[in-house]
Design a protein around this motif. Structure first.
Motif, mmCIF file in Angstrom:
data_model
loop_
_atom_site.group_PDB
_atom_site.id
_atom_site.type_symbol
_atom_site.label_atom_id
_atom_site.label_comp_id
_atom_site.label_asym_id
_atom_site.label_seq_id
_atom_site.Cartn_x
_atom_site.Cartn_y
_atom_site.Cartn_z
ATOM 1 N N ALA A 283 0.759 -1.181 -0.068
ATOM 2 C CA ALA A 283 -0.043 -0.075 -0.105
ATOM 3 C C ALA A 283 0.891 1.295 -0.023
ATOM 4 N N LEU A 284 2.017 1.250 0.645
ATOM 5 C CA LEU A 284 2.657 2.181 0.522
ATOM 6 C C LEU A 284 3.748 2.382 -0.820
ATOM 7 N N GLY A 285 3.469 1.450 -1.825
ATOM 8 C CA GLY A 285 3.997 1.521 -3.037
ATOM 9 C C GLY A 285 5.475 0.757 -3.298
ATOM 10 N N LEU A 286 5.679 -0.043 -2.268
ATOM 11 C CA LEU A 286 6.891 -0.681 -2.198
ATOM 12 C C LEU A 286 6.617 -1.990 -2.948
ATOM 13 N N ARG A 287 7.905 -2.526 -3.689
ATOM 14 C CA ARG A 287 7.919 -3.749 -4.198
ATOM 15 C C ARG A 287 8.536 -4.753 -3.064
ATOM 16 N N VAL A 288 7.853 -5.773 -2.479
ATOM 17 C CA VAL A 288 8.298 -6.490 -1.502
ATOM 18 C C VAL A 288 9.158 -7.820 -1.956
#
Length: 140
Positions: free
Chosen positions: A61-66
């Protein structure tokens, strides 16, 4: 609070053969919004990548690829009998190679870890080879 990822989200990991030749299994989750970078999650002992299933939705949701690898010796990554692939130096080199393979260096890599994964995070941060790729995590 976000709903955790289902266990089935971890059923089919990707694999990568790094410089140490010790197979790394990893999970990669991509946000539906424009990416703001990649966060590398390092598990501890006795844990597995699925231990981060509660955090992944918020990070997405923060726009980070995990990116969540199974560290050497943890299923489904390789468990070599030789001790050399288990050194922090060897693992940090392998993780840097994985991040480069996935194009993570373009926007930097945030590192989040717990337990012995924390020691590995420190090794990554101290390594002159990789420090230009590491960043402080976003606070908002």
């Amino acid at each position: 609070m976000s709903t955790p990822l289902p266990l089935s989200a971890f059923a089919h990991p990707h694999t990568f053969i790094p410089p140490s030749r010790t197979r790394i299994a990893y999970h990669l989750f991509t946000p539906s919004t424009p990416e703001k970078g990649t966060i590398l999650l390092l598990h501890g002992f006795p844990d597995l990548p699925v231990g981060y299933r509660h955090q992944v939705p918020t990070l997405l949701a923060l726009g980070l690829r995990v990116l969540i690898p199974a560290l050497p010796g943890y299923h489904p990554s390789a468990a070599p009998t030789d001790l050399a692939p288990y050194t922090l130096r060897s693992i940090s080199r392998d993780l840097a190679a994985l991040a480069a393979h996935l194009g993570c260096g373009e926007s930097g890599v945030y590192v989040l870890a717990h337990d012995w994964g924390g020691a590995l995070a420190w090794r990554l941060a101290r390594s002159e080879e990789h420090t230009s790729e590491l960043q402080s995590p976003p606070l908002s």
